[in-house]
Motif scaffolding. Structure first.
Motif, PDB file in Angstrom:
ATOM      1  N   GLU A 191      36.648  -5.375 -41.768  1.00 43.54           N
ATOM      2  CA  GLU A 191      37.224  -5.902 -40.538  1.00 43.54           C
ATOM      3  C   GLU A 191      38.602  -6.525 -40.736  1.00 43.54           C
ATOM      4  N   THR A 192      39.130  -6.484 -41.949  1.00 48.04           N
ATOM      5  CA  THR A 192      40.455  -7.058 -42.215  1.00 48.04           C
ATOM      6  C   THR A 192      41.523  -6.291 -41.445  1.00 48.04           C
ATOM      7  N   PRO A 193      42.384  -7.016 -40.673  1.00 51.37           N
ATOM      8  CA  PRO A 193      43.462  -6.338 -39.945  1.00 51.37           C
ATOM      9  C   PRO A 193      44.381  -5.606 -40.925  1.00 51.37           C
ATOM     10  N   MET A 194      44.921  -4.493 -40.502  1.00 54.07           N
ATOM     11  CA  MET A 194      45.741  -3.677 -41.386  1.00 54.07           C
ATOM     12  C   MET A 194      47.003  -4.390 -41.846  1.00 54.07           C
ATOM     13  N   ARG A 195      47.546  -5.279 -41.018  1.00 54.30           N
ATOM     14  CA  ARG A 195      48.734  -6.011 -41.469  1.00 54.30           C
ATOM     15  C   ARG A 195      48.407  -6.870 -42.694  1.00 54.30           C
ATOM     16  N   ASP A 196      47.176  -7.419 -42.743  1.00 59.88           N
ATOM     17  CA  ASP A 196      46.755  -8.203 -43.913  1.00 59.88           C
ATOM     18  C   ASP A 196      46.434  -7.290 -45.100  1.00 59.88           C
ATOM     19  N   ASP A 198      47.300  -2.254 -34.773  1.00 52.60           N
ATOM     20  CA  ASP A 198      46.150  -3.060 -34.363  1.00 52.60           C
ATOM     21  C   ASP A 198      44.845  -2.582 -34.991  1.00 52.60           C
ATOM     22  N   GLY A 199      44.934  -1.709 -35.994  1.00 42.49           N
ATOM     23  CA  GLY A 199      43.735  -1.198 -36.639  1.00 42.49           C
ATOM     24  C   GLY A 199      43.201  -2.132 -37.711  1.00 42.49           C
ATOM     25  N   HIS A 200      42.025  -1.775 -38.243  1.00 39.58           N
ATOM     26  CA  HIS A 200      41.384  -2.547 -39.300  1.00 39.58           C
ATOM     27  C   HIS A 200      41.146  -1.654 -40.526  1.00 39.58           C
ATOM     28  N   ALA A 201      40.777  -2.283 -41.623  1.00 34.95           N
ATOM     29  CA  ALA A 201      40.590  -1.550 -42.880  1.00 34.95           C
ATOM     30  C   ALA A 201      39.619  -0.390 -42.718  1.00 34.95           C
TER      31      ALA A 201
END
Length: 330
Positions: free
Chosen positions: A224-229, A269-272
């Motif tokens: 669930e980690t945001p892609m920017r992170d 706005d995607g997630h891992a």
């Protein structure tokens, strides 16, 4: 065979043919040696395995050079061994031999006089002797407890003098003894690594666990980690990849630079979980580094996660292609 005025008439082709002729002569000698192996070879292996001291190898002249190499091969494969020069033995080095040793004597003719004092000394200490010679009626073979007869081969030398084919079969026989003894004693890679900590062999025997990055050095994110992170983790950790782990710590996917390019639309706005590659290629923690490098090259990947032994779904570390280069593997 070149027999006349080689300096003035030898062409590249002539020299190449001569070289190949020598190699063929030695190959033929080795084929003859293979046919000579019998139950005495097996008996010699069992005698060496029963040795509680060291394996002492001796020989004079070119046979002595082969004896040095054979002793080194025994020692390098887990069987303590030394070379003794027979002439030096008669001048004080007999003290290097002790009860519990086994003596291997190399002599093509079996009649080398310099070997006699050493063999007599070993007899007085009840040290067992393995003889290697081409004549059963020779002094070396008469003194030996086990007789390893080698074929009487023609040397590659035109005058049949310079030891070439005969020393090749001695060397091969020594390798055969060492390898068979190594198998009998169940000497495996871990033992060999202890004997070869340095050099190219040491590198080849290095486990991937010895070069991997573990603990907080692993770039790990949650599904669930945001892609920017995720991108920040990939950039800051310097591996160009991130492992995606479930709540219980299992590796469920990997995100690489290639995944970022393929999912450029999901980066905002995607997630891992949206970008990761599921069922990624991994390697076990006990795999040799050179084998792991081969897998990475075959799969055309620059980073791979190393998995725990008892829990093969859990990452223990990560290695990058640069780690192999840093250790001298490429």
């Amino acid at each position: 065979m070149i027999t006349h005025d080689i300096r003035s008439n030898a062409t590249t082709q002539v020299l190449l043919e001569r070289g190949r002729e020598v190699i063929r002569a030695e190959i033929d000698a080795l084929i003859q040696l293979e046919a000579f192996l019998d139950e005495n070879f097996s008996a010699a292996i069992h005698m060496l395995d029963a040795t509680r001291g060291r394996i002492v190898v001796t020989g004079m002249g070119k046979s002595g050079h082969m004896a040095r190499k054979i002793a080194a091969t025994f020692a390098a494969t887990g069987s303590p061994a030394i070379f003794i020069h027979p002439a030096e033995a008669a001048h004080g080095d007999l003290g290097m031999v002790q009860e519990g040793d086994t003596l291997i004597v190399l002599s093509n003719s079996g009649s080398t006089p310099e070997l006699t004092p050493l063999m007599q000394h070993c007899r007085s200490l009840r040290i067992r002797i393995i003889g290697v010679a081409s004549r059963l009626d020779s002094p070396v073979m008469q003194a030996a407890d086990i007789k390893l007869l080698i074929p009487q081969v023609r040397e590659a030398c035109p005058s049949n003098i310079a030891p070439t084919s005969s020393t090749a079969i001695m060397l091969a026989l020594g390798d055969a003894l060492a390898m068979a003894l190594m198998d009998l004693r169940c000497v495996e890679r871990d033992s060999l690594k202890q004997l070869h900590p340095g050099g190219a062999i040491g590198l080849r025997l290095m486990a991937v666990s010895e070069m991997m990055h573990s603990g907080m050095s692993m770039p790990l994110v949650r599904p669930e980690t945001p892609m920017r992170d995720v991108i920040m983790t990939m950039t800051s950790m310097g591996f160009g990849a991130a492992g995606v782990v479930a709540e219980d710590g299992r590796l469920v996917g990997v995100i690489t630079d290639g995944d970022l390019r393929r999912h450029v639309g999901d980066l905002g706005d995607g997630h891992a979980a949206d970008v990761m590659t599921r069922n990624p290629k991994t390697v076990p923690i006990d795999m040799l580094a050179e084998d792991a490098l081969m897998i990475m090259n075959d799969c055309k990947i620059t980073t791979v996660f190393v998995m725990e032994d008892q829990r093969p779904d859990f990452p223990a570390g990560i290695v990058h292609i640069h780690d192999f280069v840093r250790y001298g593997l490429s």
